[in-house]
Design a protein around this motif. Sequence first.
Motif, PDB file in Angstrom:
ATOM      1  N   VAL A   1      49.697 -11.870  25.844  1.00  0.00           N
ATOM      2  CA  VAL A   1      50.432 -10.792  26.502  1.00  0.00           C
ATOM      3  C   VAL A   1      49.758  -9.471  26.154  1.00  0.00           C
ATOM      4  CG1 VAL A   1      52.663  -9.665  26.796  1.00  0.00           C
ATOM      5  CG2 VAL A   1      52.561 -12.119  26.302  1.00  0.00           C
ATOM      6  N   CYS A   2      49.422  -8.691  27.177  1.00  0.00           N
ATOM      7  CA  CYS A   2      48.764  -7.401  26.964  1.00  0.00           C
ATOM      8  C   CYS A   2      49.548  -6.289  27.640  1.00  0.00           C
ATOM      9  CB  CYS A   2      47.343  -7.413  27.533  1.00  0.00           C
ATOM     10  SG  CYS A   2      46.235  -8.627  26.791  1.00  0.00           S
ATOM     11  N   ARG A   3      49.464  -5.111  27.058  1.00  0.00           N
ATOM     12  CA  ARG A   3      50.000  -3.920  27.708  1.00  0.00           C
ATOM     13  C   ARG A   3      49.021  -3.456  28.761  1.00  0.00           C
ATOM     14  NH1 ARG A   3      49.698   0.297  24.771  1.00  0.00           N
ATOM     15  NH2 ARG A   3      50.871   1.323  26.365  1.00  0.00           N
ATOM     16  N   THR A   4      49.523  -2.908  29.837  1.00  0.00           N
ATOM     17  CA  THR A   4      48.645  -2.397  30.893  1.00  0.00           C
ATOM     18  C   THR A   4      48.846  -0.902  31.111  1.00  0.00           C
ATOM     19  OG1 THR A   4      50.265  -3.007  32.601  1.00  0.00           O
ATOM     20  CG2 THR A   4      48.550  -4.613  32.081  1.00  0.00           C
ATOM     21  N   GLY A   5      49.503  -0.239  30.178  1.00  0.00           N
ATOM     22  CA  GLY A   5      49.706   1.205  30.283  1.00  0.00           C
ATOM     23  C   GLY A   5      51.011   1.553  30.958  1.00  0.00           C
ATOM     24  N   SER A   6      51.634   2.648  30.514  1.00  0.00           N
ATOM     25  CA  SER A   6      52.889   3.151  31.077  1.00  0.00           C
ATOM     26  C   SER A   6      54.006   2.117  31.060  1.00  0.00           C
ATOM     27  CB  SER A   6      52.669   3.662  32.506  1.00  0.00           C
ATOM     28  OG  SER A   6      51.745   4.724  32.520  1.00  0.00           O
TER      29      SER A   6
END
Length: 289
Positions: free
Chosen positions: A85-90
């Motif tokens: 699971v990765c963050r993609t910003g905002s």
Amino acid sequence: MRRIRWVGAALLGLVLAGCSGAGGTPSGETSRTTVSVSGTPRTTVPVSGAPSASRSPVTGSDWHTWTASYPATDGRCEATAHQVVCRTGSGGFVGRSRSTGEVTWSVPPAGRGKDAELVVDSATERAVTSSGETLSAANLRTGKAAWTHRLTYGSTVPVVLKVADGTVFVLETPTAGAKNITLAAFRMSDGEALWHRSVAADAYGDMAAFGGRVYTTDYTKVTARDARTGATVATTPQGVECSYLISGGKYLVCTGSPISAGDTFPPLQRLDPDTLRPPRTPATNPSAG
């Protein structure tokens, strides 16, 4: 600045390398996530409608890797037994298969502003991050947004997130000149606010949560609070200073600031998680002889 994060290698058989540091990736560039997993190597497979993912064997072993690129303002990633699971910003998320790297789900951004950390909890099947003053969570099982929560406690951007026993703890950044900041607890499953406290703490001194307690430092002393209520249960005794907290498992260690300049390592001091006193050394323990 690039940072390598080792994520549950013993449990997951997985090494995860990512790019982190909000604002560290120039506009228009991408973050790359490289994962090594055990199993039979496979051929390169394009991911339809998503950034490319490729797989290749690791020379001299039965492991193989896949590498995925995606537009990102901050490439923090965590992993469970089955997915990355990765963050993609905002406040957005993307989930990928741990074995193939293929995108299995994505959650669009939930807010605007400076992004904070990412925490993933397999027990509640939730991932939580923040953007500006908005906390957002993704459901790891369905791949959909689980909840959002607007922070209204007077501080600005949350910079420290920790998860323990189904609760996510948020330590916010102080406003200019503020001596006290907000420590808040939210139920991981549905985002319900459990409690919040105005605390004397340094958000950049990090935070720890385990064993039914949550720990903060104000750059000098450490305070332990009951994770269910936020009530103070212990502080470090006089003479014990702690600029920065390090925790792992059931251990709690104080050290100097990791951002201070110099070529020497700051001293380390272990604390008893219950009393917040330094444990006795063999030299001072009567039973040791």
